[in-house]
Scaffold this motif. Structure first.
Motif, PDB file in Angstrom:
ATOM      1  N   PHE A  65       0.839  -1.203   0.000  1.00  0.00           N
ATOM      2  CA  PHE A  65       0.000   0.000   0.000  1.00  0.00           C
ATOM      3  C   PHE A  65       0.874   1.253   0.000  1.00  0.00           C
ATOM      4  O   PHE A  65       0.620   2.200  -0.758  1.00  0.00           O
ATOM      5  N   LYS A  66       1.908   1.258   0.819  1.00  0.00           N
ATOM      6  CA  LYS A  66       2.807   2.411   0.893  1.00  0.00           C
ATOM      7  C   LYS A  66       3.462   2.684  -0.460  1.00  0.00           C
ATOM      8  O   LYS A  66       3.501   3.822  -0.925  1.00  0.00           O
ATOM      9  N   ILE A  67       3.950   1.633  -1.092  1.00  0.00           N
ATOM     10  CA  ILE A  67       4.602   1.790  -2.395  1.00  0.00           C
ATOM     11  C   ILE A  67       3.591   2.257  -3.439  1.00  0.00           C
ATOM     12  O   ILE A  67       3.894   3.116  -4.271  1.00  0.00           O
TER      13      ILE A  67
ATOM     14  N   ARG B 105       3.970   5.664  -5.603  1.00  0.00           N
ATOM     15  CA  ARG B 105       3.948   5.626  -7.076  1.00  0.00           C
ATOM     16  C   ARG B 105       2.842   6.503  -7.645  1.00  0.00           C
ATOM     17  O   ARG B 105       3.040   7.189  -8.644  1.00  0.00           O
ATOM     18  N   LYS B 106       1.678   6.467  -7.017  1.00  0.00           N
ATOM     19  CA  LYS B 106       0.585   7.317  -7.481  1.00  0.00           C
ATOM     20  C   LYS B 106       0.974   8.793  -7.378  1.00  0.00           C
ATOM     21  O   LYS B 106       0.700   9.580  -8.279  1.00  0.00           O
TER      22      LYS B 106
ATOM     23  N   LEU C  52       1.932  10.271   4.286  1.00  0.00           N
ATOM     24  CA  LEU C  52       2.309  10.091   2.887  1.00  0.00           C
ATOM     25  C   LEU C  52       3.599  10.835   2.559  1.00  0.00           C
ATOM     26  O   LEU C  52       4.437  10.332   1.814  1.00  0.00           O
ATOM     27  N   PHE C  53       3.794  12.017   3.141  1.00  0.00           N
ATOM     28  CA  PHE C  53       5.059  12.730   2.950  1.00  0.00           C
ATOM     29  C   PHE C  53       6.228  11.871   3.422  1.00  0.00           C
ATOM     30  O   PHE C  53       7.263  11.797   2.767  1.00  0.00           O
ATOM     31  N   LEU C  54       6.073  11.211   4.559  1.00  0.00           N
ATOM     32  CA  LEU C  54       7.126  10.351   5.098  1.00  0.00           C
ATOM     33  C   LEU C  54       7.420   9.186   4.154  1.00  0.00           C
ATOM     34  O   LEU C  54       8.577   8.856   3.907  1.00  0.00           O
ATOM     35  N   TYR C  55       6.370   8.570   3.599  1.00  0.00           N
ATOM     36  CA  TYR C  55       6.576   7.476   2.648  1.00  0.00           C
ATOM     37  C   TYR C  55       7.374   7.973   1.447  1.00  0.00           C
ATOM     38  O   TYR C  55       8.309   7.312   0.997  1.00  0.00           O
TER      39      TYR C  55
ATOM     40  N   TYR D 295      11.136   6.800   0.367  1.00  0.00           N
ATOM     41  CA  TYR D 295      11.338   6.219  -0.957  1.00  0.00           C
ATOM     42  C   TYR D 295      12.408   6.992  -1.734  1.00  0.00           C
ATOM     43  O   TYR D 295      13.303   6.402  -2.328  1.00  0.00           O
ATOM     44  N   SER D 296      12.331   8.330  -1.684  1.00  0.00           N
ATOM     45  CA  SER D 296      13.313   9.148  -2.424  1.00  0.00           C
ATOM     46  C   SER D 296      14.699   9.095  -1.794  1.00  0.00           C
ATOM     47  O   SER D 296      15.685   9.399  -2.449  1.00  0.00           O
ATOM     48  N   SER D 297      14.783   8.671  -0.532  1.00  0.00           N
ATOM     49  CA  SER D 297      16.064   8.532   0.147  1.00  0.00           C
ATOM     50  C   SER D 297      16.732   7.199  -0.143  1.00  0.00           C
ATOM     51  O   SER D 297      17.777   6.890   0.410  1.00  0.00           O
ATOM     52  N   GLY D 298      16.071   6.395  -0.974  1.00  0.00           N
ATOM     53  CA  GLY D 298      16.675   5.145  -1.387  1.00  0.00           C
ATOM     54  C   GLY D 298      16.198   3.912  -0.648  1.00  0.00           C
ATOM     55  O   GLY D 298      16.672   2.813  -0.916  1.00  0.00           O
ATOM     56  N   GLU D 299      15.265   4.054   0.266  1.00  0.00           N
ATOM     57  CA  GLU D 299      14.742   2.880   0.940  1.00  0.00           C
ATOM     58  C   GLU D 299      13.871   2.114  -0.042  1.00  0.00           C
ATOM     59  O   GLU D 299      13.065   2.698  -0.766  1.00  0.00           O
ATOM     60  N   ARG D 300      14.047   0.831  -0.081  1.00  0.00           N
ATOM     61  CA  ARG D 300      13.279   0.003  -1.020  1.00  0.00           C
ATOM     62  C   ARG D 300      11.805   0.021  -0.665  1.00  0.00           C
ATOM     63  O   ARG D 300      10.952   0.102  -1.525  1.00  0.00           O
ATOM     64  N   TYR D 301      11.502  -0.098   0.612  1.00  0.00           N
ATOM     65  CA  TYR D 301      10.122  -0.084   1.073  1.00  0.00           C
ATOM     66  C   TYR D 301       9.978   1.051   2.090  1.00  0.00           C
ATOM     67  O   TYR D 301      10.678   1.051   3.108  1.00  0.00           O
TER      68      TYR D 301
END
Length: 114
Positions: free
Chosen positions: A69-71, A75-76, A99-102, A106-112
């Motif tokens: 769900f987070k990913i 992506r959306k 959502l900002f945290l997600y 994600y932009s910091s390189g965390e896969r999930y």
């Protein structure tokens, strides 16, 4: 421990319906309910339009979301399928910061996103 809402569900419903029916402006609602941010009222309106009265009910505990769900939300957002505000309202995420945290994770390189 549960959260204590600043406004009752009834106050939120009344405020949103008054706004949608042209009875009160966002500014008038803010004064009447001692709310300092237009965003709060606009979030109520979006939530009501996307999820009805149920969407205005108080959250009494933190939500837990799956990695999928987070990913999907990240992506959306990245694909321009909605703003943070729109996606939160559409998918019932009560806090924009979630959502900002997600997206940040994600932009910091965390896969999930965490």
């Amino acid at each position: 421990m549960g959260r204590k809402p600043k406004c009752t569900v009834e106050e939120k419903i009344s405020a949103v319906e008054d706004y949608l029916n042209g009875i009160r402006s966002v500014s008038e609602i803010m004064v009447d309910l001692s709310i300092k941010s237009t965003r709060t009222i606009r979030d109520w309106i979006l939530a009501y339009q996307n999820g009805g009265i149920k969407a205005l009910c108080s959250v009494t505990a933190n939500h837990s979301y799956s990695s999928e769900f987070k990913i999907e939300m990240v992506r959306k957002y990245i694909n321009g399928e909605g703003s943070v505000t729109d996606l939160c309202a559409r998918y019932g995420i009560p806090a924009h910061a979630t959502l900002f945290l997600y997206c940040f994770s994600y932009s910091s390189g965390e896969r999930y996103p965490q």
